[in-house]
Design a protein around this motif. Structure first.
Motif, mmCIF file in Angstrom:
data_model
loop_
_atom_site.group_PDB
_atom_site.id
_atom_site.type_symbol
_atom_site.label_atom_id
_atom_site.label_comp_id
_atom_site.label_asym_id
_atom_site.label_seq_id
_atom_site.Cartn_x
_atom_site.Cartn_y
_atom_site.Cartn_z
ATOM 1 N N VAL A 1 -13.616 1.056 8.144
ATOM 2 C CA VAL A 1 -13.762 -0.339 7.749
ATOM 3 C C VAL A 1 -14.980 -0.960 7.858
ATOM 4 C CG1 VAL A 1 -12.757 -2.516 8.168
ATOM 5 C CG2 VAL A 1 -11.229 -0.520 8.531
ATOM 6 N N ASP B 1 -10.336 -1.672 -2.912
ATOM 7 C CA ASP B 1 -9.486 -3.072 -3.303
ATOM 8 C C ASP B 1 -10.677 -4.119 -3.471
ATOM 9 O OD1 ASP B 1 -7.061 -1.888 -3.408
ATOM 10 O OD2 ASP B 1 -6.646 -2.574 -1.192
ATOM 11 N N ARG C 1 -3.772 -2.955 5.206
ATOM 12 C CA ARG C 1 -4.190 -1.511 5.014
ATOM 13 C C ARG C 1 -4.341 -0.821 6.180
ATOM 14 N NH1 ARG C 1 -5.572 1.289 -0.089
ATOM 15 N NH2 ARG C 1 -5.686 3.268 0.939
ATOM 16 N N LEU D 1 -6.475 -7.000 4.999
ATOM 17 C CA LEU D 1 -7.049 -6.063 5.859
ATOM 18 C C LEU D 1 -6.368 -5.346 6.951
ATOM 19 C CD1 LEU D 1 -9.965 -4.804 7.006
ATOM 20 C CD2 LEU D 1 -10.324 -6.647 8.518
ATOM 21 N N LEU E 1 -10.122 0.304 1.282
ATOM 22 C CA LEU E 1 -10.562 -1.254 1.358
ATOM 23 C C LEU E 1 -11.521 -1.727 0.386
ATOM 24 C CD1 LEU E 1 -10.412 -1.780 5.148
ATOM 25 C CD2 LEU E 1 -9.049 -3.041 3.592
ATOM 26 N N THR F 1 0.751 -1.163 0.136
ATOM 27 C CA THR F 1 0.040 -0.042 -0.058
ATOM 28 C C THR F 1 0.635 1.162 -0.104
ATOM 29 O OG1 THR F 1 -1.714 -1.086 1.128
ATOM 30 C CG2 THR F 1 -1.927 1.312 1.324
ATOM 31 N N THR G 1 -8.879 4.752 4.840
ATOM 32 C CA THR G 1 -9.005 3.234 5.261
ATOM 33 C C THR G 1 -10.042 2.535 4.495
ATOM 34 O OG1 THR G 1 -7.659 3.929 7.039
ATOM 35 C CG2 THR G 1 -8.510 1.450 6.936
#
Length: 253
Positions: free
Chosen positions: A158, A83, A106, A103, A80, A16, A76
């Motif tokens: 998240v 991706d 990241r 997870l 995520l 990342t 974040t």
């Protein structure tokens, strides 16, 4: 977490971070945007709120750092969700790596980016006239508190990323939540200037509490109460949103 999982997480965190080399705009939210907020708040509002921009900076810089930290947690969730939407996680699942490494990688990478943003704001603030009124131990404690709180709050981002279908929806949710709690707080102005009903909210707002804690650790002033309350808010966020995020991650991936 086993040694292999730690190694997998570190590798994916580096993946990342190394993307910044090929796409410098990755650092925009962590560099240019914080600088813009700092300059605008200092020189547009500073003279009106305090006797001078420099005096206002002494009060506002910790609050600006906290505001930027909270908004940075959106990256974040957006990263995520992007991706996942592009199938990156599907490709990673075919590799012999720990299931939760993508997870965790990241999140670790974004905490490192947040550390960069905090250091950048503090450094630029000192160039503009901010002076640290405490010692190295307190400054390190401020960094640890800010990054720990950012890590805890990032699990909320998240969770949203696991539940919505596109990165844009993560951003919308974040702005709807973060704008009220950052601006209706003591981050930029003393809460005693607010109407009673708004002050009641600002007094218990975690943004106000974290800004007071950072202010005390960097400039001097009350520390114990705000730091303890910030730790409690961070721990509460972690306890609530981390398990929910992992549950949502398992269902989606």
């Amino acid at each position: 977490m086993t040694t292999t999982a730690v190694r997998n997480t570190a590798t994916l965190a580096w993946r990342t971070l190394v993307q910044i080399k090929h796409n410098p705009f990755e650092l925009f939210d962590f560099s240019v945007q914080p600088i813009m907020f700092l300059l605008l708040f200092t020189y547009v509002f500073g003279g009106a709120i305090a006797d001078s921009p420099g005096q206002y900076l002494t009060y506002a810089l910790p609050g600006i750092i906290v505001q930027n930290l909270l908004f940075a947690t959106l990256n974040t969730g957006v990263g995520l969700n992007t991706d996942i939407s592009k199938g990156v996680f599907d490709r990673l699942r075919s590799l012999p790596i720990a299931r939760f490494s993508p997870l965790a990688g990241r999140i670790v990478a974004d905490v490192i980016k947040q550390a960069w943003a905090v250091a950048l704001l503090l450094g630029l603030g000192m160039v503009l006239g901010f002076r640290i009124g405490t010692g190295p131990v307190q400054v390190l404690a401020a960094f640890a508190l800010l990054l720990g709180f950012g890590f805890a709050v990032s699990w909320m981002s998240v969770l949203v990323a696991m539940l919505v279908s596109s990165p844009e929806k993560v951003q919308i949710f974040g702005f709807v939540l973060l704008f009220p709690i950052t601006f209706a707080s003591g981050a930029f102005v003393p809460v005693d200037t607010m109407p009673g009903w708004l002050r009641a909210f600002a007094d218990v707002n975690p943004t106000s509490i974290l800004a007071d804690a950072a202010r005390g650790l960097l400039s001097g002033g009350p520390v114990a109460g705000p730091v303890i309350q910030s730790l409690l808010w961070g721990a509460g966020s972690l306890v609530v949103f981390a398990p929910l995020s992992v549950w949502a991650f398992r269902r989606r991936i």
